[in-house]
Design an enzyme around this catalytic site. Structure first.
Site, PDB file in Angstrom:
ATOM      1  N   CYS A  94      20.418 -27.657  -0.080  1.00  0.00           N
ATOM      2  CA  CYS A  94      21.661 -27.081  -0.599  1.00  0.00           C
ATOM      3  C   CYS A  94      22.082 -27.925  -1.795  1.00  0.00           C
ATOM      4  O   CYS A  94      22.153 -29.158  -1.689  1.00  0.00           O
ATOM      5  CB  CYS A  94      22.717 -27.134   0.498  1.00  0.00           C
ATOM      6  SG  CYS A  94      24.419 -26.963  -0.042  1.00  0.00           S
ATOM      7  N   HIS A 149      19.391 -19.880  -3.349  1.00  0.00           N
ATOM      8  CA  HIS A 149      19.320 -18.423  -3.204  1.00  0.00           C
ATOM      9  C   HIS A 149      18.399 -17.794  -4.253  1.00  0.00           C
ATOM     10  O   HIS A 149      17.936 -16.670  -4.076  1.00  0.00           O
ATOM     11  CB  HIS A 149      20.697 -17.791  -3.415  1.00  0.00           C
ATOM     12  CG  HIS A 149      21.619 -17.898  -2.258  1.00  0.00           C
ATOM     13  ND1 HIS A 149      22.137 -19.079  -1.828  1.00  0.00           N
ATOM     14  CD2 HIS A 149      22.132 -16.951  -1.417  1.00  0.00           C
ATOM     15  CE1 HIS A 149      22.940 -18.865  -0.787  1.00  0.00           C
ATOM     16  NE2 HIS A 149      22.951 -17.598  -0.528  1.00  0.00           N
ATOM     17  N   CYS A 182      19.917 -23.202  -7.446  1.00  0.00           N
ATOM     18  CA  CYS A 182      20.577 -22.705  -6.237  1.00  0.00           C
ATOM     19  C   CYS A 182      19.482 -22.166  -5.343  1.00  0.00           C
ATOM     20  O   CYS A 182      18.597 -21.445  -5.809  1.00  0.00           O
ATOM     21  CB  CYS A 182      21.575 -21.603  -6.594  1.00  0.00           C
ATOM     22  SG  CYS A 182      22.248 -20.736  -5.161  1.00  0.00           S
ATOM     23  N   GLU A 225      22.768 -12.253  -1.242  1.00  0.00           N
ATOM     24  CA  GLU A 225      23.164 -12.114   0.158  1.00  0.00           C
ATOM     25  C   GLU A 225      23.435 -10.667   0.527  1.00  0.00           C
ATOM     26  O   GLU A 225      23.275 -10.266   1.671  1.00  0.00           O
ATOM     27  CB  GLU A 225      24.407 -12.969   0.447  1.00  0.00           C
ATOM     28  CG  GLU A 225      24.057 -14.436   0.418  1.00  0.00           C
ATOM     29  CD  GLU A 225      25.161 -15.342   0.927  1.00  0.00           C
ATOM     30  OE1 GLU A 225      26.252 -14.840   1.240  1.00  0.00           O
ATOM     31  OE2 GLU A 225      24.904 -16.550   0.994  1.00  0.00           O
ATOM     32  N   ASP A 229      21.389 -26.486   5.360  1.00  0.00           N
ATOM     33  CA  ASP A 229      22.097 -25.840   4.259  1.00  0.00           C
ATOM     34  C   ASP A 229      23.421 -25.334   4.829  1.00  0.00           C
ATOM     35  O   ASP A 229      23.619 -25.298   6.035  1.00  0.00           O
ATOM     36  CB  ASP A 229      21.259 -24.654   3.743  1.00  0.00           C
ATOM     37  CG  ASP A 229      21.934 -23.899   2.609  1.00  0.00           C
ATOM     38  OD1 ASP A 229      22.739 -24.500   1.876  1.00  0.00           O
ATOM     39  OD2 ASP A 229      21.659 -22.688   2.447  1.00  0.00           O
ATOM     40  N   SER A 230      24.341 -24.908   3.948  1.00  0.00           N
ATOM     41  CA  SER A 230      25.579 -24.315   4.431  1.00  0.00           C
ATOM     42  C   SER A 230      25.317 -22.928   5.031  1.00  0.00           C
ATOM     43  O   SER A 230      26.161 -22.401   5.726  1.00  0.00           O
ATOM     44  CB  SER A 230      26.580 -24.185   3.289  1.00  0.00           C
ATOM     45  OG  SER A 230      26.042 -23.368   2.285  1.00  0.00           O
TER      46      SER A 230
END
Lengths: 267, 267
Positions: B74, B188, B186, B154, B11-12
């Site tokens: 991702c 996240h 996503c 985050e 993932d990034s």
């Protein structure tokens, strides 16, 4: 330099428009050339060498556009690129968004506590604390990263329940409870100033860098006889490196009026 | 390929750890090699050519580490780099986070409305809608960019007043009010799933791509006889391209246990 030349302003994106707004409010005769480096945003994620190289390209472009002075309207670029820009362009008056604020809060004497909020990169650089302490060691500086504020403002969450909760979450934390002044260390934050005042609810001074910097530029250009003596005949020009419709919609909110953008890749 | 080889996941940054978690929960015998490309995050801001080049470098690295399969954990890289990775590494099973979800929501028949939330880049690519419509034209797809969610997660704003207000602000908008399923587009967002369920308050299915993808990987590796037959003797390994303490603290929350990172610049 010609007094009727424009003032250059640049940022990685949209935040610098609050500085552009403050400049035009204070100096309505002036003309601006704005450059938003949207292709490289956010600068906070980039290496110092990369940011310096972008900033040099932009200032060279602004000089080609005939600018009589340049304002670095971005905290990250101010922290990282100001010194090298000054030595690369020694004849051009260059202003950053940090020094005028440091100068302002260190006026006078006596002890006090100054709060600083900003992006993670700005707070981690510790630049406000270091510069304030160099001038007045007795000022207590409480810094706090508030990384959600910039994306929140870009999303248009202003004066609503979201922004209220986010501001409470940050500003009711201990380091912020006893400050006498609060520095808004990010050019996005002036859009939140009314709600910040409401959430803090104590009578402290909120230092909006956009206004402090605009004043600094006005006073300095005046002393150099570089202020426009009559209303500029051309309108201000706004360039960016990567156009998106979202950016345009946001920009109008930041600037307080419709902005017409010209996409210009200068690399 | 060896069945006892590790599974690569990249993932990034941090979001892919929710996929890594789901994989290990479902396949506890497996060992992972994770790569978080933190030097280049966020991918959403980068050009497609740049993302493809990063992804190719990472998959080459994961293959050097002996991986038997690779999961692109991702959404941006899945949308942009999957096809070119497949043709560059034809012998390596490669999974993305989008196709298994599309396959899952298009099972069965009848009309329904599917909501998709994701970053601005993912929603703008329109990839979920296009792929769903290719398979079942009658499914109504309501997509909405929710760009504040990833930075909010985050920042650790989970299950608090901030995340509640932000989720209400997004999920109570009209396009989301009548969906029968909601795709979390996503990596996240799985950390928000309980609060998303609470804010929506109707009984709809929330499609967590981390779990759907983990199942897809498990079924496929099983059919290829590539699942580990006994518990891996080595622990999973976690690499990143740029270490910061903030990332480490966040990572533990995403993964649900302490992660030990190895910084490895592979470019």
């Amino acid at each position: 330099m010609q007094a009727n030349a424009p003032i250059g302003v640049f940022d990685s994106g949209i935040g610098g428009l609050t500085v552009a707004r403050a400049l035009l409010d204070l100096l309505p005769e002036e003309r601006l050339v704005y450059y938003g480096d949207t292709a490289h945003l956010p600068y906070g994620d980039k290496s110092e060498a990369a940011i310096r190289s972008y900033a040099h390209g932009i200032v060279a472009f602004l000089r080609e556009q005939g600018c009589k002075a340049v304002v670095i309207a971005c905290n990250t670029a101010s922290a990282v690129a100001y010194d090298s820009l000054k030595s690369e362009f020694p004849d051009l008056p260059i202003y950053n968004v940090i020094d005028p604020v440091v100068e302002y809060v260190t006026l006078g004497d006596g002890e006090k506590a100054v709060g600083v909020i900003g992006t993670r990169t700005t707070i981690k650089s510790d630049i406000y604390r270091r510069k304030i302490k160099e001038i007045r060691r007795l000022i207590k500086v409480n810094s706090m990263a508030t990384p959600l504020l910039a994306p929140m403002v870009e999303e248009g969450f202003l004066n609503n329940a979201v922004s209220e909760e986010v501001l409470k979450e940050y500003l009711w934390r201990k380091p912020m409870l006893k400050v006498d002044q609060l520095i808004l260390g990010c050019t996005h934050y002036p859009l939140l100033i009314d709600q910040i005042r409401k959430v803090i609810s104590r009578d402290i001074e909120i230092v909006d860098s956009a206004h402090v910097v605009a004043k600094k530029v006005a006073v300095h250009l005046e002393s150099e006889n570089l202020l426009n003596q009559k209303k500029a005949s051309l309108k201000s020009a706004f360039f960016l490196s990567d156009y998106t419709p979202v950016f345009e919609a946001n920009a109008n909110r930041f600037f307080g009026e419709k902005v017409t953008w010209i996409e210009r890749n200068i690399w």
